[in-house]
Design an enzyme around this catalytic site. Structure first.
Site, mmCIF file in Angstrom:
data_model
loop_
_atom_site.group_PDB
_atom_site.id
_atom_site.type_symbol
_atom_site.label_atom_id
_atom_site.label_comp_id
_atom_site.label_asym_id
_atom_site.label_seq_id
_atom_site.Cartn_x
_atom_site.Cartn_y
_atom_site.Cartn_z
ATOM 1 N N HIS A 69 44.881 -23.704 76.474
ATOM 2 C CA HIS A 69 45.953 -23.565 75.496
ATOM 3 C C HIS A 69 47.133 -22.838 76.149
ATOM 4 O O HIS A 69 47.012 -22.295 77.252
ATOM 5 C CB HIS A 69 45.457 -22.804 74.250
ATOM 6 C CG HIS A 69 45.021 -21.404 74.508
ATOM 7 N ND1 HIS A 69 43.709 -21.000 74.541
ATOM 8 C CD2 HIS A 69 45.747 -20.284 74.774
ATOM 9 C CE1 HIS A 69 43.642 -19.710 74.790
ATOM 10 N NE2 HIS A 69 44.863 -19.252 74.941
HETATM 11 P P1 TYD Z 1 39.528 -18.972 71.930
HETATM 12 O O1 TYD Z 1 41.010 -18.943 71.820
HETATM 13 O O2 TYD Z 1 38.846 -20.285 71.725
HETATM 14 O O3 TYD Z 1 39.068 -18.361 73.326
HETATM 15 P P2 TYD Z 1 39.407 -18.833 74.828
HETATM 16 O O4 TYD Z 1 40.892 -18.959 74.907
HETATM 17 O O5 TYD Z 1 38.864 -17.739 75.686
HETATM 18 O O6 TYD Z 1 38.735 -20.115 75.101
HETATM 19 O O7 TYD Z 1 38.944 -17.888 70.918
HETATM 20 C C1 TYD Z 1 37.593 -17.859 70.544
HETATM 21 C C2 TYD Z 1 37.518 -17.410 69.092
HETATM 22 O O8 TYD Z 1 37.919 -16.038 68.971
HETATM 23 C C3 TYD Z 1 38.413 -18.235 68.180
HETATM 24 O O9 TYD Z 1 37.706 -18.416 66.958
HETATM 25 C C4 TYD Z 1 39.582 -17.334 67.933
HETATM 26 C C5 TYD Z 1 38.977 -15.946 68.023
HETATM 27 N N1 TYD Z 1 39.898 -14.884 68.493
HETATM 28 C C6 TYD Z 1 40.169 -13.822 67.650
HETATM 29 O O10 TYD Z 1 39.690 -13.747 66.501
HETATM 30 N N2 TYD Z 1 40.967 -12.808 68.104
HETATM 31 C C7 TYD Z 1 41.506 -12.831 69.349
HETATM 32 O O11 TYD Z 1 42.226 -11.882 69.734
HETATM 33 C C8 TYD Z 1 41.229 -13.965 70.205
HETATM 34 C C9 TYD Z 1 41.811 -14.015 71.603
HETATM 35 C C10 TYD Z 1 40.419 -14.955 69.728
#
Ligand code: TYD
Length: 133
Positions: free
Chosen positions: A50
């Protein structure tokens, strides 16, 4: 300009170990509003995929190692993070992917704002379109 912008932090080391201090608007180029970290990572399951519309972040591999691919919509570069004294600056509108996590990888991320799903661009096609504007 390289897509890989590394921040090198001072290490206060002595016979007791090493200490690294991170301070908003000093060695971190924004006011830190949120810290999150990733542990128990699986080398076979890359993450990220992303970009953010506004958010700025600094990723620091506190333990072990991992690979980041950075993509501004035109070019791609990768870097292995493997030092707790090095931060990778992730600007807004930088598509990023993390992979090759070592078993002991602990990845900490400092962010310039609170979690906001509406700031994410999770569709690569949409990212490419916005990056071309
Ligand atoms: P995600 O963005 O998929 O992680 P990555 O970029 O590492 O692949 O995030 C995983 C989950 O955590 C998603 O449900 C969103 C949540 N999240 C939060 O609640 N707070 C945060 O600060 C972050 C970064 C993610």
């Amino acid at each position: 300009m390289s897509l890989i912008q590394l921040l090198e932090f001072d290490q206060k080391g002595d016979e007791r170990g090493t200490l690294v201090a991170l301070e908003s608007l000093k060695n971190i180029p924004f006011a830190i509003q949120r810290v999150y970290y990733l542990v128990s990572l699986d080398a076979k399951q890359p993450r990220g995929f992303h970009a953010h519309k506004q958010l700025k972040q600094v990723a620091i591999c506190l333990s072990g190692s991992c690979t980041f691919v950075m993509d501004d919509g035109h070019d791609k570069e990768d870097i292995i993070l493997q030092s707790p004294a090095v931060g990778l600056y992730i600007a807004e509108m930088m598509w990023h992917e993390m992979s090759n996590f070592s078993k002991d990888c602990v990845l900490m991320v400092l962010a310039s704002d609170y979690y906001d799903e509406s700031d994410y661009i999770r569709c690569y096609h949409e990212f490419k379109k916005r990056a071309a504007l």
